[in-house]
Design an enzyme around this catalytic site. Sequence first.
Site, PDB file in Angstrom:
ATOM      1  N   CYS A  95      13.817  10.993   6.768  1.00  0.00           N
ATOM      2  CA  CYS A  95      13.683  10.606   8.173  1.00  0.00           C
ATOM      3  C   CYS A  95      15.000  10.781   8.925  1.00  0.00           C
ATOM      4  O   CYS A  95      15.022  11.005  10.121  1.00  0.00           O
ATOM      5  CB  CYS A  95      13.210   9.175   8.277  1.00  0.00           C
ATOM      6  SG  CYS A  95      14.351   8.032   7.499  1.00  0.00           S
ATOM      7  N   GLU A  97       8.973  16.178  15.594  1.00  0.00           N
ATOM      8  CA  GLU A  97       9.453  16.048  14.215  1.00  0.00           C
ATOM      9  C   GLU A  97       8.647  16.976  13.300  1.00  0.00           C
ATOM     10  O   GLU A  97       7.412  16.953  13.305  1.00  0.00           O
ATOM     11  CB  GLU A  97       9.275  14.605  13.739  1.00  0.00           C
ATOM     12  CG  GLU A  97       9.769  14.394  12.319  1.00  0.00           C
ATOM     13  CD  GLU A  97       9.494  12.981  11.806  1.00  0.00           C
ATOM     14  OE1 GLU A  97       8.347  12.520  11.898  1.00  0.00           O
ATOM     15  OE2 GLU A  97      10.444  12.356  11.300  1.00  0.00           O
ATOM     16  N   GLU A  99       9.950   1.367  10.723  1.00  0.00           N
ATOM     17  CA  GLU A  99      10.912   2.477  10.616  1.00  0.00           C
ATOM     18  C   GLU A  99      10.094   3.750  10.752  1.00  0.00           C
ATOM     19  O   GLU A  99       9.301   4.081   9.869  1.00  0.00           O
ATOM     20  CB  GLU A  99      11.635   2.414   9.278  1.00  0.00           C
ATOM     21  CG  GLU A  99      12.494   1.163   9.171  1.00  0.00           C
ATOM     22  CD  GLU A  99      13.210   1.026   7.845  1.00  0.00           C
ATOM     23  OE1 GLU A  99      13.086   1.917   6.989  1.00  0.00           O
ATOM     24  OE2 GLU A  99      13.895   0.011   7.678  1.00  0.00           O
ATOM     25  N   LYS A 105       0.896  -1.167   0.000  1.00  0.00           N
ATOM     26  CA  LYS A 105       0.000   0.000   0.000  1.00  0.00           C
ATOM     27  C   LYS A 105       0.929   1.212   0.000  1.00  0.00           C
ATOM     28  O   LYS A 105       1.419   1.640   1.039  1.00  0.00           O
ATOM     29  CB  LYS A 105      -0.888  -0.026   1.243  1.00  0.00           C
ATOM     30  CG  LYS A 105      -2.241   0.657   1.071  1.00  0.00           C
ATOM     31  CD  LYS A 105      -2.176   2.112   0.706  1.00  0.00           C
ATOM     32  CE  LYS A 105      -1.887   2.988   1.908  1.00  0.00           C
ATOM     33  NZ  LYS A 105      -1.620   4.402   1.514  1.00  0.00           N
TER      34      LYS A 105
HETATM   35  P1  NAD Z   1       2.393   8.338   7.431  1.00  0.00           P
HETATM   36  O1  NAD Z   1       2.570   7.547   8.671  1.00  0.00           O
HETATM   37  O2  NAD Z   1       1.395   9.420   7.424  1.00  0.00           O
HETATM   38  O3  NAD Z   1       1.991   7.398   6.215  1.00  0.00           O
HETATM   39  C1  NAD Z   1       2.787   6.321   5.807  1.00  0.00           C
HETATM   40  C2  NAD Z   1       1.913   5.272   5.163  1.00  0.00           C
HETATM   41  O4  NAD Z   1       1.017   4.750   6.133  1.00  0.00           O
HETATM   42  C3  NAD Z   1       1.048   5.798   4.020  1.00  0.00           C
HETATM   43  O5  NAD Z   1       1.028   4.815   3.009  1.00  0.00           O
HETATM   44  C4  NAD Z   1      -0.316   5.946   4.679  1.00  0.00           C
HETATM   45  O6  NAD Z   1      -1.396   5.849   3.791  1.00  0.00           O
HETATM   46  C5  NAD Z   1      -0.303   4.760   5.633  1.00  0.00           C
HETATM   47  N1  NAD Z   1      -1.206   4.870   6.788  1.00  0.00           N
HETATM   48  C6  NAD Z   1      -1.548   5.994   7.462  1.00  0.00           C
HETATM   49  N2  NAD Z   1      -2.382   5.666   8.493  1.00  0.00           N
HETATM   50  C7  NAD Z   1      -2.544   4.317   8.466  1.00  0.00           C
HETATM   51  C8  NAD Z   1      -3.268   3.389   9.261  1.00  0.00           C
HETATM   52  N3  NAD Z   1      -3.992   3.770  10.313  1.00  0.00           N
HETATM   53  N4  NAD Z   1      -3.192   2.081   8.937  1.00  0.00           N
HETATM   54  C9  NAD Z   1      -2.444   1.678   7.887  1.00  0.00           C
HETATM   55  N5  NAD Z   1      -1.756   2.500   7.089  1.00  0.00           N
HETATM   56  C10 NAD Z   1      -1.788   3.813   7.377  1.00  0.00           C
HETATM   57  O7  NAD Z   1       3.843   8.869   7.047  1.00  0.00           O
HETATM   58  P2  NAD Z   1       4.221   9.827   5.839  1.00  0.00           P
HETATM   59  O8  NAD Z   1       3.652  11.172   6.156  1.00  0.00           O
HETATM   60  O9  NAD Z   1       3.873   9.164   4.553  1.00  0.00           O
HETATM   61  O10 NAD Z   1       5.817   9.875   5.929  1.00  0.00           O
HETATM   62  C11 NAD Z   1       6.509  10.769   6.751  1.00  0.00           C
HETATM   63  C12 NAD Z   1       6.865  10.096   8.069  1.00  0.00           C
HETATM   64  O11 NAD Z   1       7.574   8.898   7.798  1.00  0.00           O
HETATM   65  C13 NAD Z   1       7.782  10.916   8.934  1.00  0.00           C
HETATM   66  O12 NAD Z   1       7.386  10.774  10.274  1.00  0.00           O
HETATM   67  C14 NAD Z   1       9.142  10.256   8.751  1.00  0.00           C
HETATM   68  O13 NAD Z   1      10.043  10.407   9.805  1.00  0.00           O
HETATM   69  C15 NAD Z   1       8.748   8.836   8.605  1.00  0.00           C
HETATM   70  N6  NAD Z   1       9.799   8.099   7.886  1.00  0.00           N
HETATM   71  C16 NAD Z   1      10.606   7.264   8.594  1.00  0.00           C
HETATM   72  C17 NAD Z   1      11.625   6.572   7.940  1.00  0.00           C
HETATM   73  C18 NAD Z   1      12.556   5.658   8.686  1.00  0.00           C
HETATM   74  O14 NAD Z   1      13.301   4.926   8.029  1.00  0.00           O
HETATM   75  N7  NAD Z   1      12.577   5.646  10.004  1.00  0.00           N
HETATM   76  C19 NAD Z   1      11.805   6.743   6.577  1.00  0.00           C
HETATM   77  C20 NAD Z   1      10.968   7.618   5.904  1.00  0.00           C
HETATM   78  C21 NAD Z   1       9.955   8.289   6.558  1.00  0.00           C
HETATM   79  O1  6OD Z   2      18.820   4.143   3.140  1.00  0.00           O
HETATM   80  C1  6OD Z   2      17.870   3.456   3.541  1.00  0.00           C
HETATM   81  O2  6OD Z   2      17.798   2.230   3.372  1.00  0.00           O
HETATM   82  C2  6OD Z   2      16.754   4.088   4.217  1.00  0.00           C
HETATM   83  N1  6OD Z   2      15.830   3.248   4.738  1.00  0.00           N
HETATM   84  C3  6OD Z   2      16.680   5.423   4.285  1.00  0.00           C
HETATM   85  C4  6OD Z   2      15.634   6.085   4.906  1.00  0.00           C
HETATM   86  C5  6OD Z   2      15.433   7.385   4.702  1.00  0.00           C
HETATM   87  C6  6OD Z   2      14.331   8.059   5.294  1.00  0.00           C
HETATM   88  O3  6OD Z   2      13.725   8.981   4.795  1.00  0.00           O
END
Ligand code: NAD
Ligand code: 6OD
Length: 486
Positions: free
Chosen positions: A288, A390, A254, A178
């Site tokens: 992230c 964040e 993550e 998804k």
């Molecule tokens: P988000 O949590 O809003 O959405 C991520 C995904 O989850 C989307 O596909 C969304 O449709 C889905 N989703 C949302 N609510 C849901 C639910 N209740 N059940 C199932 N699926 C659901 O995140 P975003 O806004 O797309 O991305 C930004 C966030 O992601 C930031 O907090 C960032 O730090 C984090 N992020 C973390 C990493 C990491 O590796 N730690 C990497 C990239 C982004």
């Molecule tokens: O480099 C990667 O594998 C990884 N998961 C990076 C994540 C970046 C977050 O926005």
Amino acid sequence: MKEIKHFINGEYVGSESGRTFDDVNPANGEVIAKVHEGGQAEIDRAVAAARAAMNGEWGSMPAARRSELLHKVADGVRERFDEFLEAECLDTGKPRGMACEIDIPRGAANFKVFADLVKNVPTESFHTDTGDGRGALNYVVRKPRGVIGVISPWNLPLLLMTWKVGPALACGNTVVVKPSEETPHTAALLGEVMNAAGIPKGVYNVVHGFGPDSAGEYLTRHADVDGITFTGETRTGTAIMKAAAEGIRNVSFELGGKNAAIVFADADLDKAVEGTMRSAFANCGQVCLGTERVYVERPVFDDFVARLKTGAESLTMGWWQDPGINFGPLVSQEHRRKVLSYYDKAVADGATVVTGGGVPQMRDDLAAGAWVQPTIWTGLPEDSAVIQEEIFGPCCHVAPFDSEEEAIRLANDTPYGLAAALWTENLSRAHRVAPQLDVGLCWVNSWFLRDLRTPFGGSKQSGIGREGGVHGLEFYTELSNVCVKL
Ligand code: NAD
Ligand code: 6OD
């Protein structure tokens, strides 16, 4: 108008409900595609297809053959590089230079690395003394976990989705993805590559839609999904974990971060400024691992802030194909509202705005885009929301420190624990400080550099588990011990 459909059992299909939503280019606000919105019916079909593939040819395919097919997927992404590039840049607005260097090559590498890795995973075995002189042989069989639900975010859409799909398939699982509703393009395009590579039908499925009360939630609640791997916000992780508790399904998360950089007075300041520039502003701050808190040792504080300001003001915004641009828009107007609310909070909490703090004046054809200025603040108290929460935008707060202990305490004073960057030319200090930071990944004199064989993930509220290299096997496989009395 382009239409983006689900990819289920090797075919592109529309939603039973006929419902669609708009895919918007955040650089100019134009609708670039109508996306089919999946519901329970599409999730049911996709999970059934994934289960059938698991029970069929894919489930019994030797690892070496799977590996060959996944190499073809990696080749397929590379062969269609320009199509992936355009799809990713239109969905996100990111500059083509960044997508060329990072997003699309990693989309291919994520298949290649894990295809190679699974061919070389050793089997554990023990000889046990049974007291009768004959003994027993114990050996461990590694099996795929089953049908994996993959829920991915919008910031590095292809990179982060394939970072999960690559190891999942390499380990013999099947997936239902998804993708984020903001960035459906590249997950859809990957279906064509899977078919061309000869990946059996049902191994890779994609259902588009939203999170709560939509495809995302239905996928995480589906009783026939064996594990859920998710990248996104910590708050969403909490909701998914609750869904996964029903049926005791495993999760790999993550999540968010509030990453610190620590710049010691003995750092090479040119390198520290350049690295902090990238970590705060790359991808318009939507990484992230990005830095939102910078702690600088007092003797070099003023110099560092002045140089970072010059760097931020030299960033060039524009359309993804414009030559020389290195700064795109935020992903959506909704996200811009969130980021700008923190720009306002910073001022309300008494910040000095070193640069930025608002919305840039863009040329007419980009005026409806989700643009914000790269922003640097100083002077905020550590308990300000801007320092604790964040933001996920192109901004950072810079504060001075007076001792190593203070820097470590400040960096660790957050509920998150994803990453940190240390800038110092003192090797002993680097080795002393790095292990004291409560993070999954600590850079010394670099940022974003990574070997895909290493564990990736966050401590505290930044995640559960580690993916990458052999560490991902823990989530993507199940172990069975066979004990043979000799
Ligand atoms: P988000 O949590 O809003 O959405 C991520 C995904 O989850 C989307 O596909 C969304 O449709 C889905 N989703 C949302 N609510 C849901 C639910 N209740 N059940 C199932 N699926 C659901 O995140 P975003 O806004 O797309 O991305 C930004 C966030 O992601 C930031 O907090 C960032 O730090 C984090 N992020 C973390 C990493 C990491 O590796 N730690 C990497 C990239 C982004
Ligand atoms: O480099 C990667 O594998 C990884 N998961 C990076 C994540 C970046 C977050 O926005």
